[in-house]
Design an enzyme around this catalytic site. Sequence first.
Site, PDB file in Angstrom:
ATOM      1  N   SER A 138     -72.264  -3.249   6.634  1.00  0.00           N
ATOM      2  CA  SER A 138     -71.054  -4.151   6.728  1.00  0.00           C
ATOM      3  C   SER A 138     -69.787  -3.085   7.390  1.00  0.00           C
ATOM      4  CB  SER A 138     -70.062  -4.523   5.519  1.00  0.00           C
ATOM      5  OG  SER A 138     -70.301  -2.850   4.764  1.00  0.00           O
ATOM      6  N   LYS A 198     -62.442   1.909   6.346  1.00  0.00           N
ATOM      7  CA  LYS A 198     -62.345   0.933   6.664  1.00  0.00           C
ATOM      8  C   LYS A 198     -61.747  -0.336   5.276  1.00  0.00           C
ATOM      9  CE  LYS A 198     -66.821  -1.258   4.400  1.00  0.00           C
ATOM     10  NZ  LYS A 198     -68.502  -1.594   4.181  1.00  0.00           N
ATOM     11  N   SER A 201     -74.549  -0.135   5.084  1.00  0.00           N
ATOM     12  CA  SER A 201     -72.778  -0.408   5.634  1.00  0.00           C
ATOM     13  C   SER A 201     -72.487   0.883   5.992  1.00  0.00           C
ATOM     14  CB  SER A 201     -72.783  -1.065   4.990  1.00  0.00           C
ATOM     15  OG  SER A 201     -72.636  -2.210   4.344  1.00  0.00           O
TER      16      SER A 201
END
Lengths: 486, 480, 95
Positions: free
Chosen positions: A151, A76, A175
């Site tokens: 996310s 990420k 997330s």
Amino acid sequence: MHTKTVAQLAQGLQQKEFSSVELTQCFLERIDALDPFYNSFISVNPSAALAAAATADEQLTRNNAGPLTGIPIAHKDIFCTSGMRTSCGSRMLDNFVPPYDATVIRNFGTAGAVILGKTNMDEFAMGSSNENSYYGPVNNPWDTSLVPGGSSGGSAAAVAAMLAPAATGTDTGGSIRQPGAFCGITGLKPTYGRVSRLGMVAFASSLDQAGPLARSAEDCAILLGAMAGYDKLDSTSSELPCPNYRATLGDSLEGLRIGLPREFFGDGLDPATGVAIDAALKELEALGASLVEVSLPHSKLTIPTYYIIAPAEASTNLSRFDGVRYGHRCVEPKDLHDLYTRTREEGFGDEVKRRILVGTYALSAGYYDAYYKKAQQVRRLIRQDYLDCFEQVDIIAGPTTPGPAFALGEKSNDPLAMYLEDVYTLAVNLAGLPGMSIPVGFVQDKPVGLQLIGQHFGEARLLNVAHRYQQTTDWHLAHPAMPKGE
Amino acid sequence: MQWESVIGLEVHLQLATESKIFSGSATTFGAEPNTQASAVDLAMPGMLPVLNEKAVRYAVLFGLGIGAEIGKRSVFDRKNYFYPDSPKGYQISQFLDPIVGRGDFKIQLEDGSTRNIGITRAHLEEDAGKSLHEDFHGQTGIDLNRAGTPLLEIVTEPDFRTAEEAVTYLKELHSLVTYLGISDGNMAEGSMRCDVNISLRPVGSDTLGTRAEIKNVNSFRFVEKAIRYEFNRQADILDDGGTVAQETRLYDAERDETRAMRSKEVANDYRYFPEPDLLPVVIDDAYIEALRGQLPELPRQKRERFASEYDLSPYDAGVLSATRAMADFYENVASACNNPKMAANWVQVELLGRLNREDVEISASPVSPQALSGLIKRILDNSISGKIAKQVFEAMWQGEGSADEIIAARGLKQVSDSGQLESMVDEIIATNTAQVEQYLAADEVRRKKLLGFFVGQIMKLSKGQANPQMVNKLLTEKLV
Amino acid sequence: MAIEQDEIEKIAELARIRIASQQIGEVTQRITEILGMVDQLQAVDTTNIEPMANPLDATQRLRVDEVSEGNQREAFQAIAPAVENGLYLVPKVIE
């Protein structure tokens, strides 16, 4: 190669069926060919990835390899990577190339893993649909008209689309688990303090936790083993030693008590999703577990509590983005005030600004007691609900999300509707507990995730339950079809 | 109207740690800009604070030194404000639960009277960087070397009524923290900076007026001047029927005035809340007791002991115990020469005078305690007179050796040989017949005066080395 | 809780975020909705409940006082928007 799990790939590498360079090349080619359909990556650096793969191959040749040596992993874009842009999905950090690695990145480096690329995400991890990225939304590999969740939407989509064998994510309110559920993969949010937050761009410091997204619980166990551990440079990192998460994967579920909070199976739950969840629970029962109805009476307060605490912490965590030392700076500021206000106006997207404003308001003079302090008190009540439950049961289970993935654009103009997506996941962060999402079926061809919630530092038990489930089911092995146009 | 000032002080004390309060960067003063600013100090994304044990220890030592309550569970908070020398956009400080709670600080004024100053609290926080306003094409340069240096902010009650009290407190505080070894107390390098809160009220009133806060006054002298200036400014406003604005002001030493700050403080709302990157600091009794056992003798105790044990005046005892280095120096001299009074006199007058003139710290004194006591011993055994001793001291300062070496090399030993002295006395009587006649004709009172003339002549003849008592005796015997 | 537009402007100023005048109405509307939602908490009785800042109720570890960081100015300033003579530059700060 791209359909294999990390455990299978590691075996292939060690038995010299293929090299890390070949493996990495395979995924780089897939990203090149397919990611235009998903937009799951923000940055890919093929030469650096191949160089790391070559180094890993040397280690493999010397038979000096661990379970992640030579495995390409997508990260990420919230984890700082030395010499590689770390944008956090924001224009603010579009030009930010950190001169240091996050502890998570360093730990993967030590384990011999290869950085495949940096994945798309909601800006500063604020979002549940990945539509808040400066780099554009991510499309769900199961249906590109759907959101992948957020996310960590880029990481979940990349793994689901088999552009990476596994990925890292962060979870502040769901997330990892929510995009894991939407994309039909396995994701784990560890106990707060289990994985170092150093070098992970902060959203809400007391809630943020990094974890793996992968195809199987076994892969999550392998990744967690590399990521987790005490970091003296993170004051909130736990000194408790990590167990060998793989060692207990096969343990029997006989006698396991699973709590089903009645608040998770009520009105807000999509009925079809409920059916898939029930089927999964039956399967766990068949494996020897018993199902116990429990109650988490403060559940309805988790959204308001979270949406005070997270924005409050975020509002000050994001103060450092001021255009002075790194990142975006507005052109020709006319004075200091202009430098700050214009840099931040230009650098942050709408949702980030909204949360900064809400958080600033909640902390401001006259409101602190009514908002922030109140939320911290309710947070204790919420945690107590869970601790009380764990007097009765070993783990808690329920849906990860109220329904399957929704359409791109469906909720992007309605923050409150978006916030409701996290209704089942937020409490886990507020209470600091570990939580997993595993794929347990489909509703109209959209994946459904079962959430498993463990006791503090009970990751091994969660992984064990998930693994045993995956031994007798194959939902986690389902792949989305190739995107149209290929 | 007769006005009285009500003054409270906030002292920002830099703690003498090697590394910063939340990072492993060095705290050395004067390094090249931004060479001691790590990723943590620069608030790089993802960076986290880790608390320095020594900063905690020093804060607790301070609390014990003033007999304050120690916060057994203290909490760090974020104090939010935007300023380029504050890279995170917040300062990590302590708000509701400081590490040091309520305490008392007794000061002794020059007239010997004492006042009790309430210490409200002392809390740990991080220092900010520095803004340099030299010309960078009309821009300001930011140096973050100082960012993250540990500070102990020591806050008093509004217990001061005069500038003198405030300055006395600061001097005694300086003395305490250097005794404790928790700060180098170097004012010139900003190790001790002071904010002054001051308001006026009519003498006899017990209500508080509107206060002004004067920021960053960095020397004792400036504190005194800033208070005097601010007193007159506020008195003028109030005398004219005006009201004092509650505001932050800066003291401009060059112009000797305070003026309102134009920036910062525009409706500040610091939005304090517990710093989530740090956890509550819990200090147990064992830790506190171990530190209590390490407390040195503190200035007040030492001052009282000097006064009683060495029979010094309160003032002298205060001067000689002002710093640990001074007190140690004095005690070494006193015990080596076995005459505390004489030692006090020499340390205070000759040595300190000289050190101050040359701006040398006592720790760097070219004359050691052993050397100074060697000199005093020669006065005590009548080898040299006090006057000659000053010459010897000068030579010792210049590095010419010990008192004995200098006395020998320069032939300064006092003449006490009665035969030698007698011939000198005879010579002076023979060559000053007119004065001898005057003397013989004078009454007792005038004789005493005239005797001084003869003594002076003999001292001149002996280059100051004649033993004055013996000369006196011989003269009175011969002038009959 | 209804929040006035000028209050949003004050908050935006505290947060140093410029909001274009044509957007302020919408931002106010959104924030009002969010604050309305979080206002549910006001009904909860939290008498004698200790606020929880850390989910593990852990306490702070202390670091030994030693210098572990060297000079990395070159690396850090290579990514800075404006530097000169080792200093970060900002528009003139007026005290």
